[in-house]
Design a protein around this motif. Structure first.
Motif, short mmCIF file in Angstrom:
data_model
loop_
_atom_site.label_atom_id
_atom_site.label_comp_id
_atom_site.label_asym_id
_atom_site.label_seq_id
_atom_site.Cartn_x
_atom_site.Cartn_y
_atom_site.Cartn_z
N LYS A 145 47.26 37.68 46.63
CA LYS A 145 46.25 38.61 46.11
C LYS A 145 45.38 37.87 45.10
CE LYS A 145 47.23 42.94 45.38
NZ LYS A 145 47.62 44.25 44.87
N CYS B 70 44.11 39.60 31.16
CA CYS B 70 45.24 39.58 32.08
C CYS B 70 46.14 38.41 31.68
CB CYS B 70 44.78 39.40 33.52
SG CYS B 70 43.92 40.83 34.20
N LYS C 279 48.36 43.42 33.14
CA LYS C 279 46.97 43.70 32.83
C LYS C 279 46.95 44.77 31.74
CE LYS C 279 46.47 46.83 36.76
NZ LYS C 279 45.71 47.12 37.97
N ARG C 280 45.78 45.18 31.32
CA ARG C 280 45.65 46.13 30.21
C ARG C 280 46.61 47.30 30.38
NH1 ARG C 280 40.51 47.17 27.24
NH2 ARG C 280 41.09 48.79 25.79
N ILE D 25 43.13 37.59 41.78
CA ILE D 25 43.07 38.23 40.46
C ILE D 25 41.60 38.48 40.20
CG2 ILE D 25 43.56 38.03 38.01
CD1 ILE D 25 45.88 36.13 38.77
N ASP E 10 42.42 38.89 49.96
CA ASP E 10 43.83 39.24 49.86
C ASP E 10 44.48 39.23 51.24
OD1 ASP E 10 43.12 39.70 47.24
OD2 ASP E 10 43.38 41.87 47.34
N TYR F 170 51.78 32.74 39.67
CA TYR F 170 50.36 32.62 39.36
C TYR F 170 49.86 31.24 39.82
CZ TYR F 170 46.35 31.61 36.28
OH TYR F 170 45.14 31.24 35.77
N ASP G 191 38.04 40.31 38.57
CA ASP G 191 37.50 40.63 37.25
C ASP G 191 37.57 42.12 36.95
OD1 ASP G 191 35.47 41.38 39.02
OD2 ASP G 191 33.86 40.73 37.68
N SER G 192 37.69 42.97 37.97
CA SER G 192 37.81 44.42 37.74
C SER G 192 39.14 44.78 37.08
CB SER G 192 37.64 45.17 39.06
OG SER G 192 38.65 44.79 39.97
N TRP G 193 40.12 43.88 37.10
CA TRP G 193 41.43 44.14 36.49
C TRP G 193 41.37 44.01 34.97
CZ3 TRP G 193 45.37 41.13 39.99
CH2 TRP G 193 45.27 41.62 41.30
N TYR G 194 40.33 43.41 34.44
CA TYR G 194 40.22 43.17 33.01
C TYR G 194 39.70 44.41 32.37
CZ TYR G 194 41.10 38.29 33.99
OH TYR G 194 41.67 37.12 34.39
#
Length: 181
Positions: free
Chosen positions: A174, A47, A64-65, A176, A114, A151, A178-181
Motif C-alpha cells: 500500500k 505519519c 497516523k493522526r 503511504i 496499491d 515500511y 499525503d491524504s493520511w496526514y
C-alpha cells in the motif's frame, strides 16, 4: 497541510496517556533515555512507524493522526515501543519493482498503485525483494493489508531480513498517501 517542522507524536509510559510523556518531532532510535517504557501515544500530526525494539528493530506499526491508548490492545504487542521513525510527506509518483525471490530473482512486476494480493494480480506466491524507485510504501505479510508490516522508502531491498525480521515474505502493498496526514 503538515510540513516537516510541524510533525509531532507524544509517547506516554502508561496506558491511557498516563505517566511521564515525551514529545517527539523526528526519528528516535532509542527512547529509553526519555521513558522507561511506552504503552500509549497521541499522533498530533504526521505519519510514523513505531518499533518494538531500539534502532528500528523488531515488529513495526504504522500510526497516523489519532490516539492509541493501549498498544497491546491496538496491535497485540507484548511489550512497549522503543523507537520511532517519522515518515515524510510525499506528493510525487509511486513506483516499485517487486521480485518473487531474494536478490531480485524470479518473477518481476512493476507497481504504481496499491495491491491487495500479489497472488491474485500477478500469480506470484510471495515477494522477497524489491526496488522502491519512488514514494513510500507499506508492505504486508498477508493479502488485503493484514499481518506484520514493513515500511519501505526509496532504495533497493535485496531481502527483508532487516530490522530483526528475517526471511519475511510480503503478499500486499500500500502507498503511504499525503491524504493520511
Amino acid at each position: 497541510m503538515t510540513n516537516m517542522n510541524m510533525v509531532r507524536i507524544t509517547f506516554y509510559e502508561e496506558r491511557n496517556f498516563q505517566g511521564r510523556s515525551y514529545d517527539c518531532t523526528s526519528d528516535c532510535s532509542d527512547m529509553s533515555s526519555y521513558l522507561s517504557r511506552c504503552q500509549s501515544c497521541r499522533v498530533e500530526s504526521g505519519c510514523w512507524m513505531v518499533y518494538e525494539r531500539n534502532n528500528y528493530m523488531g515488529s513495526q506499526y504504522f500510526l497516523k493522526r489519532g490516539e492509541y491508548s493501549d498498544f497491546t490492545q491496538h496491535f497485540g504487542m507484548s511489550d512497549s515501543i522503543r523507537s520511532c521513525r517519522m515518515i515524510p510527506m510525499y506528493r510525487g509518483n509511486y513506483r516499485m519493482r517487486i521480485y518473487e525471490r531474494e536478490s531480485f530473482g524470479g518473477q518481476m512486476h512493476e507497481m504504481m498503485d496499491d495491491c491487495e494480493s500479489i497472488m491474485d494480480r500477478y500469480r506470484m506466491s510471495s515477494c522477497m525483494s524489491c526496488n522502491v524507485m519512488e514514494g513510500h510504501w507499506l508492505m504486508y505479510e498477508q493479502p488485503h493489508f493484514r499481518g506484520k508490516m514493513m515500511y519501505m522508502r526509496p532504495g533497493e531491498y535485496r531481502n527483508f531480513s532487516m530490522g530483526g525480521m528475517s526471511g519475511m515474505k510480503f503478499m500486499s502493498m500500500k502507498r503511504i498517501m499525503d491524504s493520511w496526514y
